[in-house]
Design an enzyme around this catalytic site. Structure first.
Site, short mmCIF file in Angstrom:
data_model
loop_
_atom_site.label_atom_id
_atom_site.label_comp_id
_atom_site.label_asym_id
_atom_site.label_seq_id
_atom_site.Cartn_x
_atom_site.Cartn_y
_atom_site.Cartn_z
N LYS A 100 2.38 5.23 1.01
CA LYS A 100 1.46 6.12 0.34
C LYS A 100 1.93 7.55 0.71
O LYS A 100 2.47 7.98 1.96
CB LYS A 100 0.04 6.03 0.93
CG LYS A 100 -0.97 6.82 0.16
CD LYS A 100 -2.40 6.47 0.76
CE LYS A 100 -3.55 7.28 0.34
NZ LYS A 100 -4.71 6.84 0.94
N SER A 175 -7.95 5.47 -2.11
CA SER A 175 -7.05 6.65 -2.63
C SER A 175 -5.44 6.10 -2.51
O SER A 175 -4.73 6.53 -3.18
CB SER A 175 -7.35 7.65 -1.65
OG SER A 175 -7.04 7.49 -0.47
N SER A 199 -9.93 3.20 1.42
CA SER A 199 -8.98 3.58 0.60
C SER A 199 -7.78 2.61 0.72
O SER A 199 -6.86 2.65 0.03
CB SER A 199 -8.43 4.84 1.02
OG SER A 199 -9.30 5.79 0.63
#
Length: 490
Positions: A100, A175, A199
Site C-alpha cells: 500500500k 482503505s 482497512s
C-alpha cells in the site's frame, strides 16, 4: 556452493522444464511461487513478467499508483542468478509482492494517496517492508488506497477509484483497496495493507482474498504514514491463509508454517450483534461456513455482545481524529518530507477526506482533548475488558461474523449511502460496523473468503481472537479454509 558444472546442469534442467502458462503463473500463491522458483520450475523473471502484463492490462482499475516494472525485473534477474549459483535464499526468494502506498519504499514515491506527497521519495524502506525484502521478496509496485487511509471505498479523487477484482463497476473497499484488488485480480500473489478500523480486512473480504490485522504492536510501524498510533497496524493480504502465516512469520521472526487447529477442540462464539441485519446472500454464505465448522466438530456458542456498539462509538472517532493531527504532523517532520499537515490538507482531492481534515482534524469541529482522554483512559479499557471477559467466560478460541454486512457496492453513487435490506444506510459506518470494535480493542482479526453471492461477489468471514492469539487464529483460519470450496478466480 555449487560448482560450475552443477550450475550448468541446473540451467539445462530449468530449460527442459515445461513452462507454466501465463495464467498459471498469475494464479500462484506466494508460497507456491517461492517453491516453484526454488525448485527451478519457474524463474522469478517469468513470474514478474506475467504479473506486470496482468497489471498493465488492468490499468483502468487503478490498483496501482506506482508500478515499478524495471526495478522488479532487475531484482527478479538478480534473484534468479543467485538461486542458480546456489546462494542462500530466503523463504520469499524471487516472489513479487505489492505494498500500500502509505508504506515507505526506498527510491519510490510514497504518496499515501494524496497530492501533497506525490513527489516524496523516501530513502529507506519501512521496517515491515524491509523484513519481507530481506526474506527475498521483490516489490512490484505501490498500490492505490483511499486518500490518506480515511475511508473504506478507495474511491480516490487524485489517483482514480480502485475497481473491485470481481466486478469493475464496484468498489474495492478500503482503505487498502489497491492491495486487495491487485491480489484478488491476480496482479500479485500477496502484499501489505494497513488497518486502523478495517482497512486490511474490508478490501480483502470484498475482493475474495484473506487478510490479517495483527494484534496492535506485533508489527513494526515505522515508515508508515499514520492515522493513529493506538489503532494503526500493517497487515498482510493474500489468497491463502498459508501465505498469511508465511508473511506473519517473516515479519515477526516466528515460524513460516503452522498446523491447522483440530476442529473438535474449537469453541467459536457467534455474536448476534455482528451477525444480524446483514445482506441475505452474506447471511447465507456465513451460515454455510459456520455449519461446515460445526459439522467438523467445532462448538458454536451463541453470544449477545450488544454492549459493544455503544462503547465502541465512544472510542473510534475520538481516538483516530485526535491522534491523527499529532501523528501525521510528527511523521511529516521526522521523515523529512518538507511539508506540514496543513500543506497536506490544502491539497486533499477527495471530498470526504477534505471534510475530515478541514473540519474534524484541523477545524472547529476537532475532538476536544477531554473527549479523547475519556476514550483512551476509560472507554477503551472497558472495551478491552469486555472482549477479554467474553473470551474467558465462554472459553472461546475466537468469535465469528461477516467481515462486512454486505458485499461490494457500485463505485458510482455509493460514497455517502448504500442500500442494506431495502434501507438507505451511511456507507462508512455500515462497512466498518463489524471490523471497528476489534480494532479499538487492539485484538487480532482474520478475514477469509467463504464464497460468492448469486451476483458473483465475494463474501468474507472474520475471526477475532484474544489479544496476541494471532498464531492460533491463523491455525483456525487454516482449518476453516480447508472445509470450504476453493474460491473461484475473477
Amino acid at each position: 556452493m555449487k560448482t560450475r558444472l552443477q550450475t550448468a546442469v541446473l540451467a539445462l534442467a530449468l530449460a527442459a522444464t515445461p513452462a507454466f502458462a501465463a495464467d498459471d503463473l498469475t494464479s500462484l500463491t506466494a508460497g507456491e511461487a517461492a517453491k516453484a522458483i526454488a525448485d527451478g520450475k519457474i524463474t522469478s523473471e517469468s513470474l514478474v513478467e506475467a504479473l506486470l502484463a496482468n497489471a498493465k492490462a488492468n490499468e483502468a482499475g487503478h490498483a496501482f499508483i506506482t508500478l515499478d516494472g524495471d526495478g522488479a525485473l532487475a531484482a527478479a534477474r538478480a534473484a534468479d542468478a543467485a538461486i542458480a549459483k546456489g546462494e542462500a535464499a530466503g523463504p520469499l526468494a524471487g516472489v513479487p509482492i505489492v505494498v500500500k502506498d502509505n508504506i515507505s519504499a526506498a527510491g519510490l514515491p510514497t504518496t499515501a494517496g494524496t497530492p501533497a506527497l506525490k513527489d516524496w521519495v523516501p530513502a529507506t524502506d519501512a521496517p515491515v517492508l524491509a523484513k519481507l525484502k530481506a526474506a527475498g521478496a521483490i516489490l512490484l509496485g505501490k498500490t492505490n488506497m483511499h486518500e490518506l487511509a480515511f475511508g473504506i471505498t478507495s474511491n480516490n479523487a487524485a489517483f482514480g477509484a480502485v475497481a473491485n477484482a470481481y466486478d469493475p463497476s464496484r468498489f474495492a473497499g478500503g482503505s487498502s483497496g489497491g492491495t486487495g484488488a491487485a491480489v484478488g485480480g491476480r496482479m500479485a500473489p500477496a502484499g501489505l495493507g494497513t488497518d486502523t478500523g478495517g482497512s486490511v480486512r474490508i478490501p480483502s473480504a470484498l475482493n475474495g482474498v484473506a487478510g490479517l490485522r495483527p494484534s496492535v504492536g506485533r508489527y513494526p510501524q515505522g515508515g508508515i504514514v499514520p492515522i493513529s498510533h493506538t489503532r494503526d497496524t500493517a497487515g498482510p493480504i493474500a489468497r491463502s491463509i498459508a501465505d498469511l502465516v508465511l508473511f506473519d512469520g517473516v515479519i515477526t521472526g516466528d515460524a513460516t508454517t503452522i498446523e491447522p487447529a483440530d476442529p473438535k477442540s474449537l469453541r467459536i462464539g457467534v455474536p448476534s450483534a455482528f451477525n444480524d441485519n446483514v445482506d441475505p446472500e452474506t447471511g447465507r454464505l456465513m451460515t454455510a461456513a459456520l455449519k461446515a465448522l460445526e459439522d467438523a466438530g467445532a462448538t458454536l456458542v451463541p453470544l449477545d455482545m450488544s454492549d459493544v456498539a455503544a462503547l465502541n462509538d465512544k472510542i473510534g472517532f475520538p481516538v483516530a481524529l485526535w491522534e491523527a493531527k499529532g501523528d501525521i504532523s510528527a511523521f511529516l517532520k521526522d521523515n523529512g518530507t518538507g511539508i506540514t499537515i496543513e500543506d497536506v490538507a490544502a491539497k486533499v482531492a477527495s471530498p470526504d477526506v477534505k471534510f475530515v481534515f478541514d473540519e474534524l482534524i484541523l477545524g472547529d469541529k476537532a475532538i476536544p482533548e477531554e473527549v479523547y482522554l475519556a476514550a483512551i483512559n476509560d472507554f477503551r479499557p472497558k472495551l478491552q475488558a469486555l472482549y477479554a471477559e467474553t473470551f474467558v467466560v465462554n472459553d472461546l478460541d475466537a468469535i465469528a461474523f461477516p467481515t462486512t454486512p454486505l458485499p461490494a457496492q457500485p463505485i458510482a453513487g455509493s460514497d455517502e449511502t448504500v442500500k442494506l435490506n431495502g434501507q438507505d444506510v451511511p456507507t462508512f459506518p455500515t462497512f466498518i460496523r463489524n471490523t471497528d470494535p476489534g480494532s479499538n480493542a487492539g485484538i487480532p482479526g482474520l478475514t477469509l473468503p467463504v464464497g460468492l453471492t448469486k451476483d458473483g461477489l465475494p463474501v468474507g468471514l472474520e475471526l477475532d481472537g484474544p489479544a496476541f492469539s494471532d498464531r492460533h487464529l491463523l491455525a483456525i483460519g487454516l482449518t476453516l479454509e480447508g472445509l470450504l470450496p476453493a474460491m473461484p478466480a475473477p
